[in-house]
Motif scaffolding. Structure first.
Motif, short mmCIF file in Angstrom:
data_model
loop_
_atom_site.label_atom_id
_atom_site.label_comp_id
_atom_site.label_asym_id
_atom_site.label_seq_id
_atom_site.Cartn_x
_atom_site.Cartn_y
_atom_site.Cartn_z
N GLU A 148 0.75 -1.20 -0.09
CA GLU A 148 0.00 -0.02 0.16
C GLU A 148 0.80 1.19 0.04
N GLU A 149 2.00 1.22 0.67
CA GLU A 149 2.84 2.49 0.75
C GLU A 149 3.48 2.94 -0.47
N GLU A 150 3.99 1.81 -1.07
CA GLU A 150 4.36 2.07 -2.53
C GLU A 150 3.55 2.46 -3.55
N LEU A 151 2.66 1.77 -3.33
CA LEU A 151 1.35 1.88 -4.48
C LEU A 151 0.99 3.27 -4.09
N THR A 152 0.60 3.89 -2.94
CA THR A 152 0.11 5.23 -2.81
C THR A 152 0.98 6.27 -3.61
N ARG A 153 2.41 6.02 -3.25
CA ARG A 153 3.13 7.06 -3.97
C ARG A 153 2.98 6.94 -5.49
N ARG A 154 2.87 5.69 -5.98
CA ARG A 154 3.02 5.68 -7.28
C ARG A 154 1.54 6.28 -8.02
N VAL A 155 0.48 6.01 -7.14
CA VAL A 155 -0.60 6.59 -7.62
C VAL A 155 -0.88 8.15 -7.46
N ARG A 156 -0.30 8.67 -6.67
CA ARG A 156 -0.29 10.21 -6.41
C ARG A 156 0.80 10.72 -7.34
N ALA A 157 1.63 9.99 -7.80
CA ALA A 157 2.53 10.43 -8.73
C ALA A 157 1.87 10.59 -9.93
N LEU A 194 -9.53 -1.55 -5.19
CA LEU A 194 -10.44 -0.48 -4.14
C LEU A 194 -9.45 0.44 -3.50
N PHE A 195 -8.29 -0.20 -3.18
CA PHE A 195 -7.31 0.96 -2.49
C PHE A 195 -7.10 1.86 -3.33
N VAL A 196 -6.55 1.52 -4.73
CA VAL A 196 -6.43 2.51 -5.58
C VAL A 196 -7.37 3.52 -5.93
N VAL A 197 -8.59 2.99 -5.79
CA VAL A 197 -9.79 4.00 -6.23
C VAL A 197 -9.82 4.90 -5.01
N ASP A 198 -9.55 4.53 -3.49
CA ASP A 198 -9.68 5.29 -2.63
C ASP A 198 -8.56 6.48 -2.62
N VAL A 199 -7.49 5.92 -2.92
CA VAL A 199 -6.35 7.10 -3.12
C VAL A 199 -6.75 8.09 -3.92
N VAL A 200 -7.13 7.68 -5.49
CA VAL A 200 -7.42 8.55 -6.34
C VAL A 200 -8.64 9.52 -5.89
N ASN A 201 -9.76 8.98 -5.43
CA ASN A 201 -10.72 9.72 -4.99
C ASN A 201 -10.66 10.84 -3.97
N ARG A 202 -10.99 12.07 -4.36
CA ARG A 202 -10.57 13.11 -3.18
C ARG A 202 -12.13 13.58 -2.49
N SER A 203 -13.12 12.69 -2.89
CA SER A 203 -14.68 13.34 -2.25
C SER A 203 -14.37 12.40 -0.62
N ARG A 204 -14.85 13.28 0.01
CA ARG A 204 -14.69 12.81 1.50
C ARG A 204 -16.24 13.21 2.21
N LEU A 205 -16.78 12.43 2.99
CA LEU A 205 -18.12 12.71 3.56
C LEU A 205 -17.73 13.62 4.68
N PRO A 206 -18.52 14.36 5.20
CA PRO A 206 -18.45 15.38 6.46
C PRO A 206 -17.50 14.67 7.66
N ASP A 207 -17.51 13.47 7.80
CA ASP A 207 -16.89 13.01 8.94
C ASP A 207 -15.60 12.68 8.51
N PRO A 251 -1.27 12.66 -14.68
CA PRO A 251 -0.64 13.67 -13.79
C PRO A 251 -0.42 15.11 -14.24
N ALA A 252 -0.82 16.34 -13.76
CA ALA A 252 -0.53 17.44 -14.10
C ALA A 252 1.00 17.79 -13.95
N ARG A 253 1.52 18.71 -14.82
CA ARG A 253 2.98 18.99 -14.51
C ARG A 253 3.17 19.63 -13.33
N THR A 254 2.13 20.41 -12.75
CA THR A 254 2.46 21.29 -11.54
C THR A 254 2.20 20.30 -10.23
N ASP A 255 1.41 19.11 -10.59
CA ASP A 255 1.48 18.23 -9.63
C ASP A 255 2.83 17.47 -9.28
#
Length: 361
Positions: A148-157, A194-207, A251-255
């Motif tokens: 998960e840790e390495e996958l998160t890094r690659r997805v966010r990049a 599903l973990f990738v989906v969660d990392v990519v998705n930026r929508s969060r509920l109020p809690d 990925p956007a260049r600014t990201d």
């Protein structure tokens, strides 16, 4: 009494090889494979052969003695494999059910069992004969490694290929575990997706929890169902690249620049830090990172890194009594001499002179 046993002939790596060699080549190889399969069945009493396009053949054997029938099915499976290897550029897997008593219903059950056995190709690999014994029940298992840790890094990049490759390699590693079955392997993979989906998705509920209604819109149920139909890892790898290509926005260049700057801010005290290190961490080329610093920040990678280190060094010089060699080590320089050289070039004085000036009332 009549028994029936099914043998499912499945060409190995059909999709992957067709993509590399082309459809014309694949069509020619399929015709050769078809001749090889029918030649193996020819002259054998009680054997029928039915193509299952594009790359499978269902062979049905019938007879009165279940043990003799199973022995004949195994011999036929080995002959089919040998002919395909000899007459085509492919290998094949032949999956066998167990003898079933009856007529039409028995043949349907025999085919179902052969397909269940063929599902184990996902974990066992191809170029073999697989019997229904492979599908015996296993106990609950846990993945041998977590990514998960390495996958998160690659997805966010935004590194689609890197994330897909990481997942594919992880699946291969998990498949090599003793007693793992196809269903367990697919469950682990779906969890990873599903973990990738969660990392990519930026929508969060109020809690603060994940908005899974929004998140799962990125991974349609048809895609998840498709995983259950895949029984070959080479095709699974292709499917992963395609699926992550849809899941992950480019990925956007600014990201990428922001990721590089964040990495620098966290690691500038490492004397071994290089442009290549940062580029690898954010999954971009060194040239592209240099280009972004020049175009977006009007500076160079090295100037930005030097600025971070000197800013920290000046703060330590004016707020602590630490020796210069200690400050050098804490700001990413291998020695006090190296720090003095950079200080004179960029600040115009030595660290000691700067400290005296900074401590002056």
């Amino acid at each position: 009494m009549s028994y029936a046993v099914a043998a499912l002939v499945d060409i190995d790596d059909f999709v992957a090889s067709s993509q590399v060699q082309g459809q014309v080549w694949a069509g020619r190889q399929l015709r050769r494979a078809d001749r090889a399969v029918h030649a193996a069945a020819f002259g054998r009493p009680g054997v029928t052969c039915r193509p299952q396009p594009p790359e499978e053949w269902l062979m049905m054997l019938t007879g009165a003695d279940p043990e003799a029938l199973m022995s004949e099915a195994t011999a036929l499976a080995e002959e089919v494999r040998a002919r395909i290897v000899r007459e085509t550029a492919w290998t094949a897997t032949v999956s066998l059910g167990v003898p079933r008593l009856g007529h039409e219903q028995a043949q349907r059950e025999a085919e179902r069992e052969a397909r269940l056995a063929n599902d184990y190709k996902l974990v066992l690999g191809g170029d073999r004969v697989i019997s229904s014994e492979a599908s015996s029940a296993r106990g609950p298992l846990s993945p041998p490694v977590r990514i998960e840790e390495e996958l998160t890094r690659r997805v966010r990049a935004g590194d689609r290929n890197g994330a897909a490759g990481l997942l594919a390699g992880w699946v291969d590693r998990c498949a090599s575990e003793r007693d793992v079955d196809p269903g367990t392997l697919r469950n682990w993979l779906i969890g990873g997706l599903l973990f990738v989906v969660d990392v990519v998705n930026r929508s969060r509920l109020p809690d603060g929890s994940t908005d899974w209604v929004e998140a799962c819109a990125r991974l349609p149920i048809e895609d998840i169902v498709t995983v259950g139909d895949i029984h070959e890892r080479s095709y699974l790898h292709i499917w992963l690249r395609e699926t992550l290509g849809r899941l992950m926005p480019p990925p956007a260049r600014t990201d990428i620049l922001a990721l590089a700057e964040t990495y620098l801010a966290e690691h500038y005290t490492d004397p071994g830090l290089r442009l290549s290190t940062v580029a690898e961490a954010v999954c971009a080329s060194p040239f592209y990172i240099s280009h972004l610093f020049a175009e977006e920040r009007r500076t160079t990678f090295l100037r930005h890194l030097t600025g971070l280190r000197l800013r920290h060094a000046r703060r330590l010089l004016t707020t602590t009594a630490l020796p210069v060699d200690v400050i050098a080590a804490r700001t990413g320089y291998p020695s006090a001499k190296a720090l003095r050289g950079v200080f004179r070039r960029h600040v115009g004085c030595s660290p000691t002179e700067y400290r005296r000036a900074g401590l002056r009332p």
